[in-house]
Design a protein around this motif. Structure first.
Motif, PDB file in Angstrom:
ATOM      1  N   PRO A  62       0.832  -1.210   0.000  1.00 51.29           N
ATOM      2  CA  PRO A  62       0.000   0.000   0.000  1.00 51.29           C
ATOM      3  C   PRO A  62       0.865   1.258   0.000  1.00 51.29           C
ATOM      4  CG  PRO A  62      -0.792  -1.578   1.616  1.00 51.29           C
ATOM      5  CD  PRO A  62       0.523  -2.110   1.130  1.00 51.29           C
ATOM      6  N   LEU A  63       0.537   2.217  -0.845  1.00 50.49           N
ATOM      7  CA  LEU A  63       1.299   3.452  -0.935  1.00 50.49           C
ATOM      8  C   LEU A  63       1.252   4.247   0.371  1.00 50.49           C
ATOM      9  CD1 LEU A  63       0.364   4.657  -4.553  1.00 50.49           C
ATOM     10  CD2 LEU A  63       2.458   3.515  -3.786  1.00 50.49           C
ATOM     11  N   GLU A  64       0.171   4.137   1.098  1.00 53.52           N
ATOM     12  CA  GLU A  64       0.066   4.873   2.353  1.00 53.52           C
ATOM     13  C   GLU A  64       1.138   4.437   3.340  1.00 53.52           C
ATOM     14  OE1 GLU A  64      -2.308   3.281   0.897  1.00 53.52           O
ATOM     15  OE2 GLU A  64      -3.725   4.811   0.209  1.00 53.52           O
ATOM     16  N   GLN A  65       1.398   3.118   3.392  1.00 47.61           N
ATOM     17  CA  GLN A  65       2.421   2.614   4.304  1.00 47.61           C
ATOM     18  C   GLN A  65       3.806   3.103   3.892  1.00 47.61           C
ATOM     19  OE1 GLN A  65       2.178  -1.615   4.702  1.00 47.61           O
ATOM     20  NE2 GLN A  65      -0.014  -1.621   5.242  1.00 47.61           N
ATOM     21  N   GLN A  66       4.082   3.107   2.583  1.00 49.58           N
ATOM     22  CA  GLN A  66       5.381   3.588   2.114  1.00 49.58           C
ATOM     23  C   GLN A  66       5.562   5.070   2.440  1.00 49.58           C
ATOM     24  OE1 GLN A  66       6.607   2.228  -1.845  1.00 49.58           O
ATOM     25  NE2 GLN A  66       4.725   1.002  -1.932  1.00 49.58           N
ATOM     26  N   ALA A  67       4.525   5.863   2.216  1.00 47.05           N
ATOM     27  CA  ALA A  67       4.613   7.296   2.501  1.00 47.05           C
ATOM     28  C   ALA A  67       4.833   7.542   3.985  1.00 47.05           C
ATOM     29  CB  ALA A  67       3.354   8.004   2.012  1.00 47.05           C
ATOM     30  N   GLU A  68       4.153   6.764   4.836  1.00 52.09           N
ATOM     31  CA  GLU A  68       4.327   6.919   6.283  1.00 52.09           C
ATOM     32  C   GLU A  68       5.747   6.563   6.705  1.00 52.09           C
ATOM     33  OE1 GLU A  68       1.371   4.572   8.109  1.00 52.09           O
ATOM     34  OE2 GLU A  68      -0.321   5.879   7.525  1.00 52.09           O
ATOM     35  N   ALA A  69       6.310   5.519   6.083  1.00 46.13           N
ATOM     36  CA  ALA A  69       7.682   5.126   6.411  1.00 46.13           C
ATOM     37  C   ALA A  69       8.674   6.212   6.019  1.00 46.13           C
ATOM     38  CB  ALA A  69       8.023   3.800   5.724  1.00 46.13           C
ATOM     39  N   LEU A  70       8.458   6.824   4.846  1.00 45.56           N
ATOM     40  CA  LEU A  70       9.349   7.906   4.409  1.00 45.56           C
ATOM     41  C   LEU A  70       9.217   9.126   5.312  1.00 45.56           C
ATOM     42  CD1 LEU A  70       8.979   7.716   0.517  1.00 45.56           C
ATOM     43  CD2 LEU A  70      10.972   7.080   1.882  1.00 45.56           C
ATOM     44  N   ASP A  71       7.995   9.417   5.750  1.00 44.21           N
ATOM     45  CA  ASP A  71       7.790  10.560   6.639  1.00 44.21           C
ATOM     46  C   ASP A  71       8.470  10.348   7.982  1.00 44.21           C
ATOM     47  OD1 ASP A  71       6.374  11.942   4.748  1.00 44.21           O
ATOM     48  OD2 ASP A  71       4.397  11.281   5.471  1.00 44.21           O
ATOM     49  N   ALA A  72       8.540   9.114   8.431  1.00 43.49           N
ATOM     50  CA  ALA A  72       9.152   8.819   9.730  1.00 43.49           C
ATOM     51  C   ALA A  72      10.677   8.864   9.678  1.00 43.49           C
ATOM     52  CB  ALA A  72       8.683   7.452  10.229  1.00 43.49           C
ATOM     53  N   TRP A  73      11.245   8.767   8.454  1.00 45.08           N
ATOM     54  CA  TRP A  73      12.706   8.746   8.313  1.00 45.08           C
ATOM     55  C   TRP A  73      13.241  10.170   8.389  1.00 45.08           C
ATOM     56  CZ3 TRP A  73      16.487   5.357   8.616  1.00 45.08           C
ATOM     57  CH2 TRP A  73      17.742   5.715   8.129  1.00 45.08           C
ATOM     58  N   ARG A  74      14.225  10.405   9.265  1.00 47.08           N
ATOM     59  CA  ARG A  74      14.818  11.720   9.441  1.00 47.08           C
ATOM     60  C   ARG A  74      16.335  11.640   9.273  1.00 47.08           C
ATOM     61  NH1 ARG A  74      10.600  12.997   8.463  1.00 47.08           N
ATOM     62  NH2 ARG A  74       9.060  14.208   9.652  1.00 47.08           N
ATOM     63  N   PHE A  75      16.932  12.683   8.716  1.00 47.63           N
ATOM     64  CA  PHE A  75      18.393  12.738   8.587  1.00 47.63           C
ATOM     65  C   PHE A  75      18.844  14.178   8.788  1.00 47.63           C
ATOM     66  CE2 PHE A  75      16.542  13.217   4.391  1.00 47.63           C
ATOM     67  CZ  PHE A  75      17.193  14.341   3.869  1.00 47.63           C
ATOM     68  N   SER A  76      20.123  14.330   9.120  1.00 42.90           N
ATOM     69  CA  SER A  76      20.693  15.649   9.377  1.00 42.90           C
ATOM     70  C   SER A  76      21.683  16.018   8.286  1.00 42.90           C
ATOM     71  CB  SER A  76      21.393  15.679  10.739  1.00 42.90           C
ATOM     72  OG  SER A  76      20.471  15.494  11.793  1.00 42.90           O
ATOM     73  N   LEU A  77      21.814  17.314   8.049  1.00 44.54           N
ATOM     74  CA  LEU A  77      22.777  17.859   7.097  1.00 44.54           C
ATOM     75  C   LEU A  77      23.830  18.641   7.873  1.00 44.54           C
ATOM     76  CD1 LEU A  77      20.181  19.227   4.495  1.00 44.54           C
ATOM     77  CD2 LEU A  77      21.433  17.057   4.387  1.00 44.54           C
ATOM     78  N   TYR A  78      25.105  18.418   7.546  1.00 42.72           N
ATOM     79  CA  TYR A  78      26.203  19.076   8.247  1.00 42.72           C
ATOM     80  C   TYR A  78      26.975  19.966   7.276  1.00 42.72           C
ATOM     81  CZ  TYR A  78      25.271  15.616  11.888  1.00 42.72           C
ATOM     82  OH  TYR A  78      24.675  14.856  12.856  1.00 42.72           O
ATOM     83  N   SER A  79      27.388  21.127   7.745  1.00 44.60           N
ATOM     84  CA  SER A  79      28.143  22.057   6.907  1.00 44.60           C
ATOM     85  C   SER A  79      29.034  22.927   7.785  1.00 44.60           C
ATOM     86  CB  SER A  79      27.197  22.939   6.075  1.00 44.60           C
ATOM     87  OG  SER A  79      26.308  23.636   6.921  1.00 44.60           O
ATOM     88  N   ALA A  80      30.010  23.571   7.164  1.00 45.61           N
ATOM     89  CA  ALA A  80      30.940  24.453   7.877  1.00 45.61           C
ATOM     90  C   ALA A  80      31.261  25.656   7.004  1.00 45.61           C
ATOM     91  CB  ALA A  80      32.218  23.703   8.249  1.00 45.61           C
ATOM     92  N   GLU A  81      31.409  26.816   7.635  1.00 49.03           N
ATOM     93  CA  GLU A  81      31.725  28.056   6.934  1.00 49.03           C
ATOM     94  C   GLU A  81      32.543  28.951   7.843  1.00 49.03           C
ATOM     95  OE1 GLU A  81      31.519  29.751   4.174  1.00 49.03           O
ATOM     96  OE2 GLU A  81      30.546  28.235   2.925  1.00 49.03           O
ATOM     97  N   SER A  82      33.280  29.885   7.230  1.00 47.83           N
ATOM     98  CA  SER A  82      34.015  30.898   7.987  1.00 47.83           C
ATOM     99  C   SER A  82      33.193  32.182   8.011  1.00 47.83           C
ATOM    100  CB  SER A  82      35.385  31.169   7.356  1.00 47.83           C
ATOM    101  OG  SER A  82      36.221  30.036   7.469  1.00 47.83           O
ATOM    102  N   VAL A  83      33.199  32.843   9.164  1.00 47.36           N
ATOM    103  CA  VAL A  83      32.448  34.084   9.309  1.00 47.36           C
ATOM    104  C   VAL A  83      33.167  35.206   8.561  1.00 47.36           C
ATOM    105  CG1 VAL A  83      31.484  35.753  10.932  1.00 47.36           C
ATOM    106  CG2 VAL A  83      31.609  33.335  11.551  1.00 47.36           C
ATOM    107  N   ARG A  84      32.411  35.965   7.771  1.00 44.03           N
ATOM    108  CA  ARG A  84      32.955  37.102   7.032  1.00 44.03           C
ATOM    109  C   ARG A  84      32.616  38.400   7.753  1.00 44.03           C
ATOM    110  NH1 ARG A  84      30.727  35.231   1.032  1.00 44.03           N
ATOM    111  NH2 ARG A  84      31.880  33.237   0.941  1.00 44.03           N
TER     112      ARG A  84
END
Length: 452
Positions: free
Chosen positions: A68-90
């Motif tokens: 069922p597509l509803e179950q797949q969509a719910e599984a994707l909604d429950a999946w979380r990930f983080s994005l990491y980045s670095a920058e120098s202050v100007r």
């Protein structure tokens, strides 16, 4: 039964050997015929196979029920990930521009960085610092960190973190800096600073090399094309990231055919210093130069005065540098004068005792007071162009009992009588042997790079 079978086999083998010895041609012909027959048989079997194109083709159809597509969509909604980045202050950064470069689109986070006193001063008000950020997959800020060194031992870490309620909070943590060793090497082609830049060695290391060898090498007049150097130095790290450059641990400089070694050695509770591999102290009472990064524009000699246009004895050394460059005392002493002095402009004089004194002129800023005690290497002012000066530079003089002397020569003559005891020498030899190995690795890397 087994014994009989072995005996029969041995008899057959003997007859075969006997036939091969007496009738070699007949046996060879028989074997060849058998091989040809076997090959023909194999060919005949292969050639009798069916033609693949004549084989019947059958199509099989089966129905498949997808999840069922509803179950797949719910599984994707429950999946979380983080994005990491670095920058120098100007210097020109706003909260929005900094977060945008970090890949974050979060109006609440931008507002917090602008309003929170700690975040505003330690993030937006600290150009050059490296900012690391963690964001959600929706590009909302989860956590932001910035680090800075307090001294050579510790650093502080500011953490801006989103709470479960969605609000932001800041905290400051303290942690020790971790020292790691790095090696570098290079060859002189034009100047020392060009060589270290090419080798990727920090300027702070170069300044230390100049101070270490100031009693042996006149870096303004004695460097030769082909001179080479190797150095082992500390890098102070915070959370695994380089924060600042530490001390030069050991070095080797080959100047005009002379090999000069230096090793830092210090026992607990005692003042450390640099020694050669034989254990002789390289420490000098006076630094050879009152500036770290500079060039000599006029030496201790006769010259055509740039303002009076007459030939006069130049009783000091002029160092060309931009306005505001730091000026340091070349030795321990007491400030005997700090103020304006006619053609010298803003001037500082330091009494080093035993009839020795130094003068620092044309300063844009004076940072000490009369009567103040200063240590070797301590800042006393900044480069300027006050008094009779055609441009920003430092005029430096060294006097012995009131008589001006060449500062570059004086630095070589004054050396403290520092010697290692028998007990210290045992430990020093172990340190020196370890450093000798690391310097050899650095020097070898330079030779390989030069050969390319």
């Amino acid at each position: 039964m087994k014994t009989t079978w072995l005996a029969s086999g041995e008899a057959v083998l003997k007859r075969a050997v006997n036939a091969l010895e007496h009738h070699p041609r007949q046996v060879t012909a028989l074997v060849a015929a058998m091989l040809l027959t076997a090959g023909g048989g194999a060919f005949a079997v292969a050639s009798l196979g069916p033609d693949p194109s004549a084989l019947p083709v059958r199509q099989v159809l089966e129905s498949v029920q997808p999840l069922p597509l509803e179950q797949q969509a719910e599984a994707l909604d429950a999946w979380r990930f983080s994005l990491y980045s670095a920058e120098s202050v100007r210097p020109s950064d706003t909260a929005e521009s900094l977060l945008a470069r970090l890949g974050i689109n979060d109006a609440a986070a931008a507002a917090f960085l602008r309003q929170d006193p700690l975040a505003r001063s330690q993030v937006l008000g600290a150009p050059g610092r490296t900012i690391t950020a963690e964001a959600s997959d929706g590009r909302n800020l989860l956590r932001l960190k910035v680090r800075w060194a307090v001294d050579d031992r510790t650093f502080r870490r500011l953490v801006v973190e989103r709470q479960p309620s969605g609000e932001f909070a800041t905290r400051i943590e303290a942690a020790p800096l971790v020292a790691s060793l790095r090696v570098g090497s290079g060859s002189i082609r034009s100047s020392l600073f060009a060589a270290v830049d090419e080798a990727g060695i920090p300027d702070a290391v170069t300044n230390q090399l100049v101070d270490i060898y100031s009693g042996e090498i006149d870096f303004h007049r004695q460097l030769r094309v082909g001179d080479r150097f190797a150095v082992v130095y500390e890098t102070l790290e915070a959370d695994g990231e380089p924060m600042r450059t530490g001390r030069v641990v050991s070095a080797q400089f080959v100047n005009a055919g002379r090999t000069l070694d230096a090793v830092w050695y210090q026992q607990a509770g005692q003042r450390g210093g640099y020694f050669d591999f034989a254990g002789r102290s390289l420490e000098r009472t006076f630094l050879a130069s009152p500036m770290e990064i500079t060039r000599v524009t006029s030496g201790f000699k006769m010259r055509l005065h740039p303002i009076h246009n007459t030939w006069r004895a130049h009783t000091g050394v002029d160092y060309g540098a931009p306005t505001g460059a730091p000026v340091r005392s070349v030795g321990d002493g007491v400030v005997s004068f700090a103020g304006g002095q006619s053609g010298y402009g803003n001037t500082v004089e330091v009494d080093h005792g035993n009839g020795n004194s130094t003068l620092y002129a044309h300063l844009s800023r004076i940072e000490v007071r009369r009567g103040e005690r200063v240590e070797r290497g301590q800042r006393v002012g900044a480069v300027g162009s006050t008094g009779w000066a055609t441009g920003p530079h430092l005029h430096f003089e060294f006097k012995e009992r009131g008589v001006q002397k060449d500062p570059l020569e004086v630095a070589k003559r004054y050396a403290p009588a520092t010697e290692l005891t028998a007990q210290q020498r045992v430990q020093f030899n172990q340190v020196a042997q370890s450093m000798r190995t690391q310097l050899a690795v650095a020097a070898t890397a330079n030779m390989v790079a030069s050969a390319r």
